[in-house]
Design a protein around this motif. Structure first.
Motif, PDB file in Angstrom:
ATOM      1  N   MET A  69       0.795  -1.222   0.000  1.00 26.66           N
ATOM      2  CA  MET A  69       0.000   0.000   0.000  1.00 26.66           C
ATOM      3  C   MET A  69       0.831   1.278   0.000  1.00 26.66           C
ATOM      4  SD  MET A  69      -2.927  -1.181   2.737  1.00 26.66           S
ATOM      5  CE  MET A  69      -3.747   0.418   2.782  1.00 26.66           C
ATOM      6  N   LEU A  70       2.143   1.161   0.240  1.00 27.73           N
ATOM      7  CA  LEU A  70       2.958   2.349   0.453  1.00 27.73           C
ATOM      8  C   LEU A  70       2.900   3.343  -0.707  1.00 27.73           C
ATOM      9  CD1 LEU A  70       6.225   1.016   2.151  1.00 27.73           C
ATOM     10  CD2 LEU A  70       4.336   2.281   3.193  1.00 27.73           C
ATOM     11  N   SER A  71       2.903   2.848  -1.939  1.00 27.19           N
ATOM     12  CA  SER A  71       3.025   3.744  -3.096  1.00 27.19           C
ATOM     13  C   SER A  71       1.714   3.977  -3.836  1.00 27.19           C
ATOM     14  CB  SER A  71       4.062   3.177  -4.078  1.00 27.19           C
ATOM     15  OG  SER A  71       3.672   1.897  -4.535  1.00 27.19           O
ATOM     16  N   TRP A  72       0.591   3.589  -3.242  1.00 22.56           N
ATOM     17  CA  TRP A  72      -0.679   3.757  -3.940  1.00 22.56           C
ATOM     18  C   TRP A  72      -0.963   5.221  -4.274  1.00 22.56           C
ATOM     19  CZ3 TRP A  72      -4.806   0.036  -1.368  1.00 22.56           C
ATOM     20  CH2 TRP A  72      -4.406  -1.286  -1.570  1.00 22.56           C
ATOM     21  N   GLY A  73      -0.754   6.103  -3.329  1.00 23.06           N
ATOM     22  CA  GLY A  73      -1.088   7.514  -3.542  1.00 23.06           C
ATOM     23  C   GLY A  73      -0.289   8.133  -4.670  1.00 23.06           C
ATOM     24  N   SER A  74       1.032   7.934  -4.652  1.00 23.35           N
ATOM     25  CA  SER A  74       1.872   8.525  -5.694  1.00 23.35           C
ATOM     26  C   SER A  74       1.551   7.928  -7.056  1.00 23.35           C
ATOM     27  CB  SER A  74       3.354   8.318  -5.361  1.00 23.35           C
ATOM     28  OG  SER A  74       3.662   6.945  -5.275  1.00 23.35           O
ATOM     29  N   SER A  75       1.311   6.621  -7.111  1.00 15.38           N
ATOM     30  CA  SER A  75       0.992   5.970  -8.383  1.00 15.38           C
ATOM     31  C   SER A  75      -0.334   6.490  -8.940  1.00 15.38           C
ATOM     32  CB  SER A  75       0.929   4.456  -8.195  1.00 15.38           C
ATOM     33  OG  SER A  75       0.633   3.800  -9.406  1.00 15.38           O
ATOM     34  N   PHE A  76      -1.343   6.622  -8.084  1.00 16.26           N
ATOM     35  CA  PHE A  76      -2.638   7.120  -8.526  1.00 16.26           C
ATOM     36  C   PHE A  76      -2.515   8.543  -9.048  1.00 16.26           C
ATOM     37  CE2 PHE A  76      -6.851   9.043  -7.662  1.00 16.26           C
ATOM     38  CZ  PHE A  76      -7.638   8.184  -8.409  1.00 16.26           C
ATOM     39  N   SER A  77      -1.766   9.382  -8.331  1.00 16.05           N
ATOM     40  CA  SER A  77      -1.612  10.777  -8.733  1.00 16.05           C
ATOM     41  C   SER A  77      -0.866  10.904 -10.053  1.00 16.05           C
ATOM     42  CB  SER A  77      -0.869  11.544  -7.634  1.00 16.05           C
ATOM     43  OG  SER A  77      -0.746  12.902  -7.959  1.00 16.05           O
ATOM     44  N   GLU A  78       0.211  10.140 -10.209  1.00 17.65           N
ATOM     45  CA  GLU A  78       1.020  10.243 -11.421  1.00 17.65           C
ATOM     46  C   GLU A  78       0.281   9.761 -12.657  1.00 17.65           C
ATOM     47  OE1 GLU A  78       4.765   8.345 -10.946  1.00 17.65           O
ATOM     48  OE2 GLU A  78       5.316   9.509  -9.171  1.00 17.65           O
ATOM     49  N   ASN A  79      -0.528   8.734 -12.508  1.00 15.11           N
ATOM     50  CA  ASN A  79      -1.147   8.114 -13.684  1.00 15.11           C
ATOM     51  C   ASN A  79      -2.474   8.737 -14.097  1.00 15.11           C
ATOM     52  OD1 ASN A  79       0.518   5.637 -14.642  1.00 15.11           O
ATOM     53  ND2 ASN A  79       0.605   5.555 -12.414  1.00 15.11           N
ATOM     54  N   THR A  80      -2.917   9.768 -13.390  1.00 16.16           N
ATOM     55  CA  THR A  80      -4.070  10.522 -13.884  1.00 16.16           C
ATOM     56  C   THR A  80      -3.664  11.479 -15.002  1.00 16.16           C
ATOM     57  OG1 THR A  80      -3.716  12.183 -12.149  1.00 16.16           O
ATOM     58  CG2 THR A  80      -5.321  10.441 -11.696  1.00 16.16           C
ATOM     59  N   LEU A  81      -2.369  11.727 -15.156  1.00 17.23           N
ATOM     60  CA  LEU A  81      -1.914  12.751 -16.105  1.00 17.23           C
ATOM     61  C   LEU A  81      -2.143  12.360 -17.556  1.00 17.23           C
ATOM     62  CD1 LEU A  81       1.467  13.987 -14.568  1.00 17.23           C
ATOM     63  CD2 LEU A  81      -0.774  15.089 -14.488  1.00 17.23           C
ATOM     64  N   GLY A  82      -1.863  11.083 -17.928  1.00 23.77           N
ATOM     65  CA  GLY A  82      -1.949  10.679 -19.329  1.00 23.77           C
ATOM     66  C   GLY A  82      -3.275  11.007 -19.985  1.00 23.77           C
ATOM     67  N   PRO A  83      -4.414  10.549 -19.437  1.00 24.76           N
ATOM     68  CA  PRO A  83      -5.706  10.875 -20.041  1.00 24.76           C
ATOM     69  C   PRO A  83      -6.041  12.365 -20.003  1.00 24.76           C
ATOM     70  CG  PRO A  83      -5.906   8.963 -18.605  1.00 24.76           C
ATOM     71  CD  PRO A  83      -4.556   9.559 -18.346  1.00 24.76           C
ATOM     72  N   LEU A  84      -5.321  13.131 -19.177  1.00 28.86           N
ATOM     73  CA  LEU A  84      -5.586  14.571 -19.054  1.00 28.86           C
ATOM     74  C   LEU A  84      -4.654  15.406 -19.924  1.00 28.86           C
ATOM     75  CD1 LEU A  84      -6.036  14.864 -15.169  1.00 28.86           C
ATOM     76  CD2 LEU A  84      -7.846  14.780 -16.898  1.00 28.86           C
ATOM     77  N   LYS A  85      -3.876  14.755 -20.801  1.00 29.40           N
ATOM     78  CA  LYS A  85      -2.891  15.510 -21.569  1.00 29.40           C
ATOM     79  C   LYS A  85      -3.522  16.658 -22.345  1.00 29.40           C
ATOM     80  CE  LYS A  85       0.568  15.333 -25.208  1.00 29.40           C
ATOM     81  NZ  LYS A  85       1.320  14.537 -26.208  1.00 29.40           N
ATOM     82  N   SER A  86      -4.569  16.386 -23.093  1.00 30.62           N
ATOM     83  CA  SER A  86      -5.193  17.442 -23.894  1.00 30.62           C
ATOM     84  C   SER A  86      -5.757  18.547 -22.996  1.00 30.62           C
ATOM     85  CB  SER A  86      -6.302  16.863 -24.773  1.00 30.62           C
ATOM     86  OG  SER A  86      -7.295  16.221 -23.975  1.00 30.62           O
ATOM     87  N   THR A  87      -6.267  18.149 -21.827  1.00 33.73           N
ATOM     88  CA  THR A  87      -6.803  19.146 -20.884  1.00 33.73           C
ATOM     89  C   THR A  87      -5.685  20.028 -20.351  1.00 33.73           C
ATOM     90  OG1 THR A  87      -8.554  17.634 -20.202  1.00 33.73           O
ATOM     91  CG2 THR A  87      -8.044  19.451 -18.708  1.00 33.73           C
ATOM     92  N   LEU A  88      -4.567  19.438 -19.962  1.00 30.36           N
ATOM     93  CA  LEU A  88      -3.446  20.211 -19.437  1.00 30.36           C
ATOM     94  C   LEU A  88      -2.865  21.137 -20.500  1.00 30.36           C
ATOM     95  CD1 LEU A  88      -1.707  17.364 -17.413  1.00 30.36           C
ATOM     96  CD2 LEU A  88      -2.777  19.395 -16.449  1.00 30.36           C
ATOM     97  N   VAL A  89      -2.726  20.627 -21.725  1.00 32.55           N
ATOM     98  CA  VAL A  89      -2.204  21.462 -22.817  1.00 32.55           C
ATOM     99  C   VAL A  89      -3.112  22.666 -23.053  1.00 32.55           C
ATOM    100  CG1 VAL A  89      -1.774  21.513 -25.301  1.00 32.55           C
ATOM    101  CG2 VAL A  89      -0.949  19.580 -23.940  1.00 32.55           C
ATOM    102  N   LYS A  90      -4.420  22.440 -22.986  1.00 33.54           N
ATOM    103  CA  LYS A  90      -5.382  23.527 -23.224  1.00 33.54           C
ATOM    104  C   LYS A  90      -5.460  24.494 -22.046  1.00 33.54           C
ATOM    105  CE  LYS A  90     -10.331  24.373 -23.939  1.00 33.54           C
ATOM    106  NZ  LYS A  90     -11.669  23.737 -24.095  1.00 33.54           N
ATOM    107  N   GLU A  91      -5.678  23.967 -20.838  1.00 29.80           N
ATOM    108  CA  GLU A  91      -5.916  24.818 -19.673  1.00 29.80           C
ATOM    109  C   GLU A  91      -4.663  25.579 -19.245  1.00 29.80           C
ATOM    110  OE1 GLU A  91      -8.779  25.443 -18.432  1.00 29.80           O
ATOM    111  OE2 GLU A  91      -9.981  23.895 -19.430  1.00 29.80           O
ATOM    112  N   LEU A  92      -3.506  24.937 -19.371  1.00 26.43           N
ATOM    113  CA  LEU A  92      -2.260  25.584 -18.960  1.00 26.43           C
ATOM    114  C   LEU A  92      -1.582  26.307 -20.106  1.00 26.43           C
ATOM    115  CD1 LEU A  92      -0.732  22.735 -16.708  1.00 26.43           C
ATOM    116  CD2 LEU A  92      -2.261  24.598 -16.048  1.00 26.43           C
TER     117      LEU A  92
END
Length: 533
Positions: A69-92
């Motif tokens: 369970m130690l790395s669940w939080g970091s793994s979950f946070s890091e792997n939300t980025l891929g599907p959000l690529k177009s959103t991040l490119v647009k919003e930022l």
């Protein structure tokens, strides 16, 4: 046996005889303090078969659950980025190369930190190191999420860098915990289970990223919810540290500080002396790293980055090549994580019962080449390609994760070598992310053809490397990477694996390995700075 003696020994503990006979009941009295030190010295040294004490299964399962369970939080946070690529490119309002900087930011600091951090775990112990990592992960997730409130690229990037101070080292914590509690049996299976659970977290992250974004009018919830998960992970880690501190002394993981204190007659050094001793010890242990490990880690420099970059980009690749919506592409890309959830423990069991670790490396490379060609150069349904990718993902890292403790069997070196492994992988990941982003930017219409060609070329090289590793294993490691666990333990008890050439250090290999790592770190930082400013 008195109740006090049962408490000291640990109810259910068994004794493993050096001859390989069935476990016998525990002795009627607990080992003395001197015996504990003796067991730790032999049980976790280069000849791990000399260990006489095994742990109760209730403790093993508790350690397994907490370690996984130690790395669940970091793994979950890091792997939300891929599907959000177009959103991040647009919003930022950023380029593809700058998105690559965000995606690789957690890896940036880990081009250097895992080596010192990994040895810090060896020297000071895993428990407090994991606490420091959990705090850094939580703070980084909060800073990154706050960037969504201001649409600030700088805040999102800074948070990811802070998160990087803990995200990779905490994976080393898990590796050391599993290697300690399951060193006598089932190590391949629990490493496979770790991979399976990790893939399940990735699947959940990828599948829920877009729904979290669309749940309200504020897209930043896709970053804030993972930050909340990181906080829950921090609380769980506090409970694990408390649990370990309540176990008897003989169960504790050996540390370099404890061994140094024992050599110093039990006297504590002053803070300055302790720090100097730590730095000197890092350099000393680096010279003890086996030559076969340096050869493997150097030749694998970019391979983890290729798979990681594809995993991050596959949702956008699917949307670009198949015309899917972001949400459908996110769901489809998440399929890559499905099969490992079931098959990774089975593959770990295969390694335990049959061996053949390096053969799987070449097989896996062939699978990835097929996946890249299907997704990039054909119109095959993306779901079919992702199912095949799921098979490749199952087999990708596990052969090396299970092989490293066999190349480097000393527990007081294991954190360091896992740190070196992760430093190479993270340096390669930054470089691959930057190259992939730049290749896409210079490709007409921003398509992925050149990126896919780059990925295929890298995996074609790894296919040849897998065959090469098999030759090296037979010649310099006595075939230990190809043996089943039963055969390996039997040979260890007979002393036939004590003087393997591949496990011996060599000055030339150490210098070459550190030079290549330093070069990769410099290139990674130069590319990151160039494309993030």
């Amino acid at each position: 046996m008195s109740s006090q003696e049962k408490s000291e020994k640990g109810e259910g503990a068994v004794e493993v005889t050096p001859t390989g006979s069935e476990p016998s009941p525990s002795p009627s009295s607990p080992p003395s303090e001197h015996d504990h030190d003796h067991d730790h010295d032999h049980g976790h040294g280069r000849n791990g078969h000399e260990q006489t004490l095994d742990f109760p299964w209730s403790w093993k399962l508790t350690a397994l659950a907490c370690g996984l369970m130690l790395s669940w939080g970091s793994s979950f946070s890091e792997n939300t980025l891929g599907p959000l690529k177009s959103t991040l490119v647009k919003e930022l309002e950023i380029s593809n190369a700058k998105y690559g900087a965000i995606d690789s930011a957690t890896s940036l600091i880990n081009t250097i930190l895992p080596i010192v951090g990994g040895y810090g775990l060896d020297y000071y112990g895993v428990e407090w190191g994991s606490m420091a990592c959990s705090v850094a992960i939580f703070l980084g997730a909060v800073v990154s999420a706050s960037g969504s409130n201001r649409n600030s690229f700088d805040l999102v990037l800074t948070g990811r860098i802070i998160m990087g101070f803990g995200s990779t080292i905490i994976e080393t914590c898990t590796s050391k915990i599993l290697a300690h509690w399951f060193q006598r049996s089932g190590l391949g299976i629990v490493y496979g289970l770790d991979l399976a659970i990790g893939k399940l977290i990735v699947l959940i992250a990828k599948a829920t990223a877009v729904p979290m974004r669309d749940a309200t009018s504020f897209w930043g919830w896709a970053l804030w919810i993972p930050a909340i998960v990181c906080f829950a992970n921090l609380v769980q880690n506090v409970l694990y540290v408390w649990w370990v501190q309540t176990r008897p002394e003989w169960t504790r993981m050996p540390t370099g500080r404890r061994l140094a204190r024992s050599a110093n007659g039990g006297q504590r050094r002053k803070a300055g002396q302790a720090f100097l001793s730590f730095i000197v010890s890092v350099g000393r242990v680096l010279t003890l790293v086996p030559r076969i490990f340096w050869l493997v880690v150097c030749s694998q420099s970019l391979q983890a980055g290729v798979v990681g970059s594809f995993s991050s980009l596959n949702a956008d690749i699917i949307a670009t090549t198949r015309g899917s919506t972001a949400q459908i592409a996110g769901y489809t890309s998440a399929v890559q994580q499905v099969i490992p959830v079931v098959c990774a423990p089975l593959l770990g069991g295969f390694f335990d019962f049959y061996g053949r670790r390096m053969l799987i490396v070449s097989v896996t490379s062939g699978i990835w080449i097929l996946v890249y060609c299907l997704i990039g150069f054909s119109h095959v349904n993306a779901l079919a390609a992702m199912i095949i990718a799921s098979v490749g993902s199952t087999m990708n890292a596990l052969p090396f994760t299970c092989s490293i403790p066999l190349m480097v069997p000393d527990q007081t070196e294991l954190g360091l070598v896992f740190g070196i492994w992760k430093a190479f992988n993270n340096s390669g990941s930054v470089i691959v992310d930057m190259i992939a982003g730049r290749l896409q930017d210079i490709t007409p219409n921003g398509t992925y053809e050149r990126v896919i060609i780059f990925f295929v070329s890298a995996k074609a090289l790894e296919f040849c490397l897998g065959l090469f590793y098999g030759i090296l294993d037979k010649k310099f490691l006595g075939g230990v990477l190809s043996f089943s666990q039963k055969k390996r333990v039997a040979l260890e008890r007979e002393g036939k694996l004590d003087n393997l050439v591949g496990r011996k250090p060599a000055k030339a290999f150490t210098i070459a390995g550190l030079t290549i790592l330093a070069s990769l770190v410099v290139v990674a930082w130069v590319l990151f700075i160039k494309y993030s400013l």
